[in-house]
Design an enzyme around this catalytic site. Structure first.
Site, PDB file in Angstrom:
ATOM      1  N   LYS A   1       0.978  -1.081   0.020  1.00 11.07           N
ATOM      2  CA  LYS A   1       0.093   0.111  -0.031  1.00 11.07           C
ATOM      3  C   LYS A   1       0.897   1.254   0.020  1.00 11.07           C
ATOM      4  O   LYS A   1       0.664   2.232   0.785  1.00 11.07           O
ATOM      5  CB  LYS A   1      -1.013  -0.160   1.339  1.00 11.07           C
ATOM      6  CG  LYS A   1      -2.089  -1.147   1.176  1.00 11.07           C
ATOM      7  CD  LYS A   1      -2.966  -1.191   2.363  1.00 11.07           C
ATOM      8  CE  LYS A   1      -3.898  -2.295   2.325  1.00 11.07           C
ATOM      9  NZ  LYS A   1      -4.720  -2.395   1.474  1.00 11.07           N
ATOM     10  N   CYS A   2       1.639   1.263  -1.050  1.00 15.68           N
ATOM     11  CA  CYS A   2       2.894   2.391  -0.959  1.00 15.68           C
ATOM     12  C   CYS A   2       2.729   2.943  -2.413  1.00 15.68           C
ATOM     13  O   CYS A   2       2.322   2.508  -3.308  1.00 15.68           O
ATOM     14  CB  CYS A   2       4.295   1.982  -0.600  1.00 15.68           C
ATOM     15  SG  CYS A   2       5.690   2.825  -0.655  1.00 15.68           S
ATOM     16  N   GLY A   3       3.065   4.399  -2.603  1.00 19.86           N
ATOM     17  CA  GLY A   3       3.329   4.862  -3.835  1.00 19.86           C
ATOM     18  C   GLY A   3       4.136   4.306  -4.700  1.00 19.86           C
ATOM     19  O   GLY A   3       4.280   4.422  -5.768  1.00 19.86           O
ATOM     20  N   LEU A   4       5.262   3.753  -4.175  1.00 19.31           N
ATOM     21  CA  LEU A   4       6.191   2.841  -4.787  1.00 19.31           C
ATOM     22  C   LEU A   4       5.792   1.283  -5.170  1.00 19.31           C
ATOM     23  O   LEU A   4       6.652   0.559  -5.866  1.00 19.31           O
ATOM     24  CB  LEU A   4       7.583   2.766  -4.302  1.00 19.31           C
ATOM     25  CG  LEU A   4       8.093   4.204  -3.750  1.00 19.31           C
ATOM     26  CD1 LEU A   4       9.351   4.185  -3.127  1.00 19.31           C
ATOM     27  CD2 LEU A   4       8.360   4.964  -5.057  1.00 19.31           C
ATOM     28  N   THR A   5       4.576   0.906  -4.785  1.00 16.13           N
ATOM     29  CA  THR A   5       4.430  -0.678  -4.858  1.00 16.13           C
ATOM     30  C   THR A   5       4.381  -0.943  -6.348  1.00 16.13           C
ATOM     31  O   THR A   5       4.622  -2.096  -6.705  1.00 16.13           O
ATOM     32  CB  THR A   5       2.765  -0.791  -4.407  1.00 16.13           C
ATOM     33  OG1 THR A   5       2.778  -0.565  -2.883  1.00 16.13           O
ATOM     34  CG2 THR A   5       2.337  -2.098  -4.332  1.00 16.13           C
TER      35      THR A   5
END
Length: 179
Positions: A54-58
């Protein structure tokens, strides 16, 4: 005199790196709960990445999987370590993480059980990755999800790459290709 000799042996051992662990000395749990012995990776370059769902970098999972499909095999492997250390961006269980990775990104590279990559409960393998006294190269801290550590074919740390650096960046690809 006996104390002096013991102290001298200790100092020389520390300076020469005897007893220093390599990447291959670690055994961790994979995402299914089985032992995963890093010694089985001898002779391969290893890219270690702490991951989160659940990360912007996922979306980096997509590039990691493409990199693994292109270079993975006898000479190169990616190892993912899910971690919930940054803004609770990996809240799921190991089963939920595995299902998410497969469903959304078709992840086929080895994923390990969720661990901690910083703080008082940091996993031993991350102590090794981040402490020069253990890895022999550099001190670092895990800045965010998707930080990458490069391990050579001999189990030595050779560098790290920031979380925002794409998995298919020139630095990583040239390292894999040996350029």
């Amino acid at each position: 005199m006996k104390k002096f000799n013991l102290m001298l042996i200790f100092v020389l051992t520390a300076l020469l790196g005897f007893g220093q662990k390599s990447f291959y000395d670690f055994t961790v749990k994979d995402i299914e709960g089985n032992n995963f012995d890093m010694a089985n990776l001898k002779g391969q370059k290893v890219l270690v990445v702490n991951t989160a769902s659940k990360c912007g970098l996922t979306p980096q999972y997509e590039a990691l999987e493409a990199l693994y499909k292109k270079y993975g095999g006898e000479k190169f492997v990616i190892i993912g370590f899910p971690a919930n250390n940054f803004l609770s961006q990996e809240p799921g269980s190991n089963d939920e993480i595995a299902e998410f990775c497969q469903r959304n990104y078709g992840v086929s590279f080895p994923m390990m059980a969720k661990i901690s990559v910083k703080g008082s409960d940091m996993a031993p393998i991350y102590h090794w990755l981040t402490e020069k006294s253990l890895n022999g190269l550099e001190d670092s801290s895990v800045a965010w999800n998707f930080q990458k550590y490069m391990i050579d074919e001999n189990g030595r740390l050779v560098g790290s790459v920031s979380p925002k650096t794409a998995p298919d960046s020139p630095k990583i690809v040239s390292w894999i290709e040996g350029k």
